[in-house]
Write a protein that holds these residues in place. Structure first.
Motif, PDB file in Angstrom:
ATOM      1  N   ARG A  13       3.012   2.816  22.151  1.00 25.86           N
ATOM      2  CA  ARG A  13       2.457   4.062  21.471  1.00 25.86           C
ATOM      3  C   ARG A  13       1.855   3.678  20.262  1.00 25.86           C
ATOM      4  O   ARG A  13       1.356   4.757  19.573  1.00 25.86           O
ATOM      5  CB  ARG A  13       3.643   4.825  21.338  1.00 25.86           C
ATOM      6  CG  ARG A  13       4.393   5.611  22.433  1.00 25.86           C
ATOM      7  CD  ARG A  13       5.844   6.055  22.155  1.00 25.86           C
ATOM      8  NE  ARG A  13       6.294   6.525  23.569  1.00 25.86           N
ATOM      9  CZ  ARG A  13       6.875   5.851  24.486  1.00 25.86           C
ATOM     10  NH1 ARG A  13       7.074   4.440  24.218  1.00 25.86           N
ATOM     11  NH2 ARG A  13       7.538   6.081  25.253  1.00 25.86           N
ATOM     12  N   GLY A  14       1.432   2.770  19.956  1.00 31.56           N
ATOM     13  CA  GLY A  14       0.799   2.243  18.755  1.00 31.56           C
ATOM     14  C   GLY A  14       1.312   1.302  17.711  1.00 31.56           C
ATOM     15  O   GLY A  14       2.239   0.644  18.073  1.00 31.56           O
ATOM     16  N   VAL A  15       0.760   1.119  16.652  1.00 31.60           N
ATOM     17  CA  VAL A  15       1.398   0.099  15.796  1.00 31.60           C
ATOM     18  C   VAL A  15       2.674   0.278  14.967  1.00 31.60           C
ATOM     19  O   VAL A  15       2.813   1.465  14.688  1.00 31.60           O
ATOM     20  CB  VAL A  15       0.149  -0.383  14.824  1.00 31.60           C
ATOM     21  CG1 VAL A  15      -0.241   0.911  13.831  1.00 31.60           C
ATOM     22  CG2 VAL A  15       0.654  -1.860  13.909  1.00 31.60           C
ATOM     23  N   LEU A  16       3.520  -0.506  15.000  1.00 29.66           N
ATOM     24  CA  LEU A  16       4.997  -0.258  14.650  1.00 29.66           C
ATOM     25  C   LEU A  16       5.155  -1.205  13.379  1.00 29.66           C
ATOM     26  O   LEU A  16       4.998  -2.455  13.479  1.00 29.66           O
ATOM     27  CB  LEU A  16       5.965  -0.535  15.488  1.00 29.66           C
ATOM     28  CG  LEU A  16       7.192  -0.810  15.375  1.00 29.66           C
ATOM     29  CD1 LEU A  16       7.833   0.603  14.763  1.00 29.66           C
ATOM     30  CD2 LEU A  16       8.169  -1.274  16.315  1.00 29.66           C
ATOM     31  N   PHE A  17       5.534  -0.692  12.239  1.00 30.06           N
ATOM     32  CA  PHE A  17       5.738  -1.672  11.007  1.00 30.06           C
ATOM     33  C   PHE A  17       7.237  -1.608  10.763  1.00 30.06           C
ATOM     34  O   PHE A  17       7.973  -0.576  11.041  1.00 30.06           O
ATOM     35  CB  PHE A  17       4.982  -1.100   9.888  1.00 30.06           C
ATOM     36  CG  PHE A  17       3.564  -0.819   9.692  1.00 30.06           C
ATOM     37  CD1 PHE A  17       2.707  -2.027   9.850  1.00 30.06           C
ATOM     38  CD2 PHE A  17       2.800   0.678  10.323  1.00 30.06           C
ATOM     39  CE1 PHE A  17       1.172  -1.813  10.140  1.00 30.06           C
ATOM     40  CE2 PHE A  17       1.546   0.577  10.432  1.00 30.06           C
ATOM     41  CZ  PHE A  17       0.699  -0.657  10.259  1.00 30.06           C
ATOM     42  N   HIS A  18       7.776  -2.827  10.423  1.00 30.50           N
ATOM     43  CA  HIS A  18       8.895  -3.015  10.012  1.00 30.50           C
ATOM     44  C   HIS A  18       9.021  -3.682   8.410  1.00 30.50           C
ATOM     45  O   HIS A  18       8.334  -4.473   8.601  1.00 30.50           O
ATOM     46  CB  HIS A  18      10.025  -3.757  10.659  1.00 30.50           C
ATOM     47  CG  HIS A  18      10.678  -2.718  11.889  1.00 30.50           C
ATOM     48  ND1 HIS A  18      11.697  -2.721  12.284  1.00 30.50           N
ATOM     49  CD2 HIS A  18      10.088  -1.920  12.782  1.00 30.50           C
ATOM     50  CE1 HIS A  18      12.027  -2.099  13.162  1.00 30.50           C
ATOM     51  NE2 HIS A  18      10.983  -1.495  13.656  1.00 30.50           N
ATOM     52  N   GLU A  19       9.697  -3.243   7.576  1.00 28.49           N
ATOM     53  CA  GLU A  19      10.030  -4.228   6.223  1.00 28.49           C
ATOM     54  C   GLU A  19      11.270  -4.148   5.704  1.00 28.49           C
ATOM     55  O   GLU A  19      12.223  -3.264   5.888  1.00 28.49           O
ATOM     56  CB  GLU A  19       8.928  -3.595   5.233  1.00 28.49           C
ATOM     57  CG  GLU A  19       9.114  -4.404   4.009  1.00 28.49           C
ATOM     58  CD  GLU A  19       8.406  -3.708   2.804  1.00 28.49           C
ATOM     59  OE1 GLU A  19       7.439  -4.081   2.421  1.00 28.49           O
ATOM     60  OE2 GLU A  19       9.190  -2.621   2.128  1.00 28.49           O
ATOM     61  N   TYR A  20      11.788  -5.389   5.618  1.00 33.05           N
ATOM     62  CA  TYR A  20      13.371  -5.543   5.136  1.00 33.05           C
ATOM     63  C   TYR A  20      13.074  -6.261   3.616  1.00 33.05           C
ATOM     64  O   TYR A  20      12.472  -7.381   3.501  1.00 33.05           O
ATOM     65  CB  TYR A  20      14.105  -6.318   6.073  1.00 33.05           C
ATOM     66  CG  TYR A  20      14.030  -5.443   7.332  1.00 33.05           C
ATOM     67  CD1 TYR A  20      14.842  -4.650   7.513  1.00 33.05           C
ATOM     68  CD2 TYR A  20      13.254  -5.782   8.706  1.00 33.05           C
ATOM     69  CE1 TYR A  20      14.991  -3.763   8.912  1.00 33.05           C
ATOM     70  CE2 TYR A  20      13.196  -5.042   9.545  1.00 33.05           C
ATOM     71  CZ  TYR A  20      14.016  -3.888   9.651  1.00 33.05           C
ATOM     72  OH  TYR A  20      14.111  -3.377  10.767  1.00 33.05           O
ATOM     73  N   GLY A  21      14.203  -6.044   2.750  1.00 30.43           N
ATOM     74  CA  GLY A  21      14.479  -6.729   1.641  1.00 30.43           C
ATOM     75  C   GLY A  21      15.818  -7.397   1.490  1.00 30.43           C
ATOM     76  O   GLY A  21      16.516  -6.644   2.386  1.00 30.43           O
ATOM     77  N   PHE A  22      16.155  -8.400   0.941  1.00 30.58           N
ATOM     78  CA  PHE A  22      17.400  -8.941   0.924  1.00 30.58           C
ATOM     79  C   PHE A  22      17.647  -9.342  -0.435  1.00 30.58           C
ATOM     80  O   PHE A  22      16.737  -9.782  -1.230  1.00 30.58           O
ATOM     81  CB  PHE A  22      17.234 -10.387   1.931  1.00 30.58           C
ATOM     82  CG  PHE A  22      16.925 -10.025   3.133  1.00 30.58           C
ATOM     83  CD1 PHE A  22      18.137  -9.563   4.140  1.00 30.58           C
ATOM     84  CD2 PHE A  22      15.912 -10.113   3.858  1.00 30.58           C
ATOM     85  CE1 PHE A  22      18.042  -9.448   5.424  1.00 30.58           C
ATOM     86  CE2 PHE A  22      15.432  -9.825   5.254  1.00 30.58           C
ATOM     87  CZ  PHE A  22      16.796  -9.260   6.212  1.00 30.58           C
ATOM     88  N   ASP A  23      18.858  -9.193  -0.887  1.00 26.88           N
ATOM     89  CA  ASP A  23      19.414  -9.710  -2.228  1.00 26.88           C
ATOM     90  C   ASP A  23      19.840 -11.074  -2.321  1.00 26.88           C
ATOM     91  O   ASP A  23      19.666 -11.902  -1.550  1.00 26.88           O
ATOM     92  CB  ASP A  23      20.470  -8.633  -2.560  1.00 26.88           C
ATOM     93  CG  ASP A  23      21.551  -8.744  -1.565  1.00 26.88           C
ATOM     94  OD1 ASP A  23      21.763  -9.963  -1.095  1.00 26.88           O
ATOM     95  OD2 ASP A  23      22.512  -7.793  -1.447  1.00 26.88           O
ATOM     96  N   ASP A  24      20.054 -11.347  -3.544  1.00 33.58           N
ATOM     97  CA  ASP A  24      20.512 -12.631  -3.905  1.00 33.58           C
ATOM     98  C   ASP A  24      21.649 -13.420  -2.952  1.00 33.58           C
ATOM     99  O   ASP A  24      21.832 -14.382  -2.661  1.00 33.58           O
ATOM    100  CB  ASP A  24      21.130 -12.839  -5.263  1.00 33.58           C
ATOM    101  CG  ASP A  24      19.982 -12.639  -6.269  1.00 33.58           C
ATOM    102  OD1 ASP A  24      18.799 -12.904  -5.901  1.00 33.58           O
ATOM    103  OD2 ASP A  24      20.293 -12.298  -7.375  1.00 33.58           O
TER     104      ASP A  24
END
Lengths: 431, 166
Positions: A353-364
């Protein structure tokens, strides 16, 4: 054919998820055209908070049963970007095969079972099976083949377990690869029959130029990797900067966020990709595009269905080539070591269905501290509503109310929306 | 992956989500009975099959079918019944708004429309608890052995009363 209509279609059928249409006109003038997204919030971006990196992809896979592969791949790429993991060549080959198997599954499902009934006067797949049994049998065979293809590479059809950070937990056997390759090669003639059938469909001739957004890669038709490309400006943007593209915002009548970039709305999906990357399609797919009357740039959103068929042909031939490469590959497992560290990473893949974005941040401690997923349908809903607002005035006085409503439903279905996935909103303000 | 073609004397299919309480009963019973089954019977567990794949696979079947599944049929939990598709009305058939919602009843209708002509019966067990992640309810767990025996008897009856069309 009066110019006054009060159309409210609650829960449009043959789409994934729940959306409603509201069209109000008075004496030939449009008062209101709205696409209402009424799906409940999903909260996946909250569910993954506190999880270790290796659990993210399997968890977010559950966002969708149709694009589960895409969600996994986007998540794996994002986590790998955050942790500095670089997948090897065999992993990339298997991921691309897995992704294209999902394209075959999803495009076959949407085109044959959800979109075509509109064009032959059938309300669903069952009457279509009565009037076009050979077509539906072909569709079932193609869908089954694609399911088995996904299961071979990913371990199972839904929510595959084989892909993991930096590699695969298991590899497909040579005999099974050869079997899928044989079946895929056999499917070419069946797809050709579908091309001839689709070429005879009466596609609504409505055009509205918009901005087409997709991934773009220098050396291939971009489905797994690339930079973000705008047809309007020719601009290329790194995936890590996807928020400068999506610019999400809220509207009162949608539980999904909307998106806009260089103009009031943009389109993602098969037509956007074909428009942006036509030269990189397999020659057989280019020939199908010509047979179907797709001249790029194509501004008719109904042609997205036909672009899906073009991509189905592309993915068939491209997968055959990749399967040959896989048959020549001696897959070897390797350990992927990564250290716990704080960081943020973004990943993108093209899904049907189109472009898919994911983003994740991780702590210490190496646990997930932030998550964001921007799904194709949430990028498209703004553009769908703009299309409707442009097309309803063109149809007023020319078609009756039932036909007007049907054309708008067909338009919505042409985008192959997956509304269940699109809803990830946590901070809605209703007015 | 299930091999699609079935040329045995009887195909027994277990349906249901094994991660959803009593919905697992069809698959659990098939797992229990298949271990000691006659060679003439072929088995499938369609716990995670989508409806379109089910329709596809039914079109490849060349022998009678017994579907083992949990059901809501107004009986006490654990009660079992055997019936033909013609003797019941599927409450949800044709009601799905999208492919997320279609189930075996729709798959069967689609396969029938496309030419699946083998006799098909249901071995249905009244469910009680369909909570995600839950085990079988006490009512079904206590009756599991008797349900297993009842399924074996049903299979024997179908094998003696039906012949495979090859």
């Amino acid at each position: 054919m009066s110019g006054t209509h009060r159309i409210h279609i609650e829960h449009v059928s043959r789409i994934e998820g729940h959306g409603s249409l509201r069209i109000n006109t008075r004496e030939g003038a449009v008062e209101e055209v709205r696409l209402e997204i009424v799906e409940a919030n999903r909260f996946f971006e909250s569910i993954v908070l506190g999880l270790p990196p290796e659990d993210i992809a399997q968890t977010v896979s559950r966002i969708c049963g149709i694009c589960c592969v895409g969600h996994q791949l986007a998540a794996l790429k994002a986590v790998e970007a955050a942790l500095g993991i670089v997948p090897d060549a065999q992993t990339l080959l298997l991921r691309k095969l897995l992704n294209e198997s999902q394209f075959l599954q999803s495009h076959a499902l949407h085109l044959y079972f959800l979109a075509v009934p509109d064009y032959v006067g059938a309300k669903s797949i069952l009457p279509l099976a009565q009037s076009q049994p050979d077509l539906v049998r072909r569709a079932l065979r193609l869908k089954k083949l694609a399911n088995d293809f996904t299961a071979l590479i990913g371990g199972r059809t839904l929510h595959p377990m084989a892909p993991t950070l930096g590699g695969f937990r298991r590899f497909p056997g040579r005999d099974a690869l050869a079997g899928i390759r044989r079946r895929l090669a056999d499917s070419v003639t069946e797809t050709e029959a579908m091309v001839e059938f689709v070429a005879g469909l009466d596609i609504p001739q409505l055009e509205r130029e918009t901005e087409y957004v997709s991934l773009k890669a220098p050396d291939e038709y971009a489905l797994y990797d690339g930079q973000i490309y705008s047809s309007l400006t020719g601009e290329l943007v790194d995936v890590s900067q996807y928020r400068t593209v999506t610019n999400e915002f809220t509207v009162p009548h949608s539980t999904a966020k909307w998106a806009r970039w260089n103009r009031e709305s943009y389109m993602v999906g098969a037509l956007a990709r074909v428009n942006n990357n036509f030269a990189q399609l397999h020659p057989a797919a280019q020939a199908v595009a010509e047979r179907l009357g797709i001249e790029v740039p194509c501004f008719n959103p109904y042609m997205n269905n036909l672009a899906q068929l073009v991509e189905l042909v592309h993915c068939t031939h491209n997968s055959l080539a990749m399967l040959d490469e896989a048959l020549d590959t001696d897959f070897r497992s390797r350990s992927v070591d990564f250290s716990t560290r704080a960081g943020t990473g973004a990943g993108a893949v093209e899904v049907p269905r189109g472009v898919l974005f994911h983003e994740y941040g991780f702590d210490d401690q190496g646990l997930c501290s932030s998550a964001d997923a921007v799904i194709p349908t949430s990028q498209n809903v703004n553009n769908i509503e703009k299309d409707m607002q442009a097309f309803v005035p063109q149809l007023l006085g020319k078609v009756d109310e039932a036909t007007l409503a049907q054309r708008m439903e067909m338009l919505l279905r042409a985008y192959d929306p997956c509304i269940s996935c699109s809803v990830h909103l946590l901070e809605v303000e209703f007015v | 992956m299930n091999a699609p073609r079935v040329d045995s004397d009887l195909l027994v299919i277990g349906l249901g989500n094994v991660e959803r309480g009593d919905d697992a009963i069809g698959v659990r019973l098939v797992q229990a009975v298949s271990a000691r089954s006659p060679e003439r019977v072929e088995w499938r567990e369609w716990g995670d099959s989508d409806a379109l794949s089910m329709a596809h696979d039914l079109l490849e079947v060349r022998c009678p079918v017994l579907v083992v599944d949990g059901a809501r049929m107004g009986a006490r939990p654990g009660k079992w019944r055997v019936f033909d598709e013609e003797s019941v009305r599927f409450a949800r058939a044709g009601q799905a708004l999208s492919t997320h919602g279609i189930g075996f009843d729709d798959a069967l209708r689609l396969a029938r429309t496309l030419g699946f002509d083998q006799p098909l019966r249901f071995f249905a067990v009244q469910v009680e608890n369909l909570a995600p992640g839950g085990a079988l309810s006490q009512a079904l767990a206590e009756r599991f052995d008797s349900l297993t025996k009842a399924l074996e008897n049903t299979i024997d009856a179908m094998l003696t009363g039906t012949a495979c069309e090859r």
